[in-house]
Write an enzyme that holds these catalytic residues in place. Structure first.
Site, short mmCIF file in Angstrom:
data_model
loop_
_atom_site.label_atom_id
_atom_site.label_comp_id
_atom_site.label_asym_id
_atom_site.label_seq_id
_atom_site.Cartn_x
_atom_site.Cartn_y
_atom_site.Cartn_z
N HIS A 33 -1.82 -5.75 4.11
CA HIS A 33 -1.21 -6.77 3.32
C HIS A 33 -1.04 -7.85 4.37
CE1 HIS A 33 -0.33 -4.62 -0.52
NE2 HIS A 33 -0.10 -3.53 0.59
N GLU A 81 2.66 -4.83 5.65
CA GLU A 81 2.51 -5.98 5.79
C GLU A 81 2.59 -6.84 6.90
OE1 GLU A 81 2.50 -8.19 2.93
OE2 GLU A 81 3.54 -6.93 1.23
N HIS A 109 -5.21 -5.32 0.46
CA HIS A 109 -4.86 -5.43 -0.76
C HIS A 109 -5.88 -5.97 -1.53
CE1 HIS A 109 -1.02 -6.57 -3.38
NE2 HIS A 109 -1.83 -5.59 -3.69
N ASP A 115 -5.12 -11.13 0.14
CA ASP A 115 -4.34 -10.37 1.20
C ASP A 115 -5.33 -9.22 1.69
OD1 ASP A 115 -2.89 -9.47 -0.87
OD2 ASP A 115 -1.76 -8.75 0.92
#
Ligand SMILES: [Zn+2]
Length: 196
Positions: A44, A126, A162, A172
């Site tokens: 992400h 992330e 994602h 993303d």
């Protein structure tokens, strides 16, 4: 009866916690379903506010301590309870919020490799960044080391964005993320990666 070496013998992992990450425990997690096969890594991107780097807001979001009134953008996500297993800052610094043995809340409604609800059996990472933007060499380095370590503990066979597991709903990490670079550095098979 089988015997297994004590977890403490593992140089990379303390249970589901990666030893080289800074631990910041998030309350946003739950158990994985019985017998879940954790074979997917989801990449992400996030920054708060979007495009602003280096602050503490992502950590605050993932630990339910973000002040929703601190920025107009935060009002648009007010009340969200989310988490990823990992967050990699622009300088490559690595934070872990949820044990990889537990189910973090990063994917939302999703489907990949024929299975729904990707939170059940994936690990979410992330990258500090903006969807469609580029990412720093230090982030690729940290991501490569981390993904390799994850694959030593979990039977990883897929890594995807994602946007690949929630197409149309999520964008993303976007076109600025260099999958080919990551594949080269990891040396994983091409078919473990999103198909172009
Ligand atoms: Zn995402």
């Amino acid at each position: 009866m089988t015997s297994r070496p004590p977890e403490a013998a593992d140089p990379l992992w303390d249970g589901g916690w990666y030893r080289f990450a800074h631990r910041v425990a998030s309350p946003n997690f739950g158990p994985r379903p019985e017998g879940a096969t954790v074979d997917l890594v989801v990449v992400h991107s996030i920054s708060l506010p979007p495009g602003v780097y280096g602050g503490d807001e992502v950590r605050q979001l993932f630990t339910n301590t973000l002040d929703w009134n601190a920025h107009p953008y935060f009002k648009t996500i007010e009340g969200m309870q989310v988490s990823a297993h990992f967050f990699i800052r622009r300088d490559g610094a690595l934070l872990q919020f949820v044990s990889c043995d537990e189910r973090a809340w990063h994917a939302g409604k999703s489907s990949y490799r024929g299975r729904d609800n990707c939170n059940d059996d994936s690990i979410g990472i992330e990258l500090e960044g903006l969807e469609g933007g580029t990412f720093e060499p230090a982030q690729y380095e940290a991501l490569t080391s981390l993904a390799a370590a994850i694959a030593q503990r979990y039977p990883i066979r897929h890594i995807a964005g994602h946007e690949d597991i929630a197409p149309g709903r999520k964008q993303d990490p976007g076109a600025g993320f260099e999958w080919a670079l990551l594949q080269r550095d990891l040396g994983w098979p091409r078919d473990w990666f999103p198909q172009a």
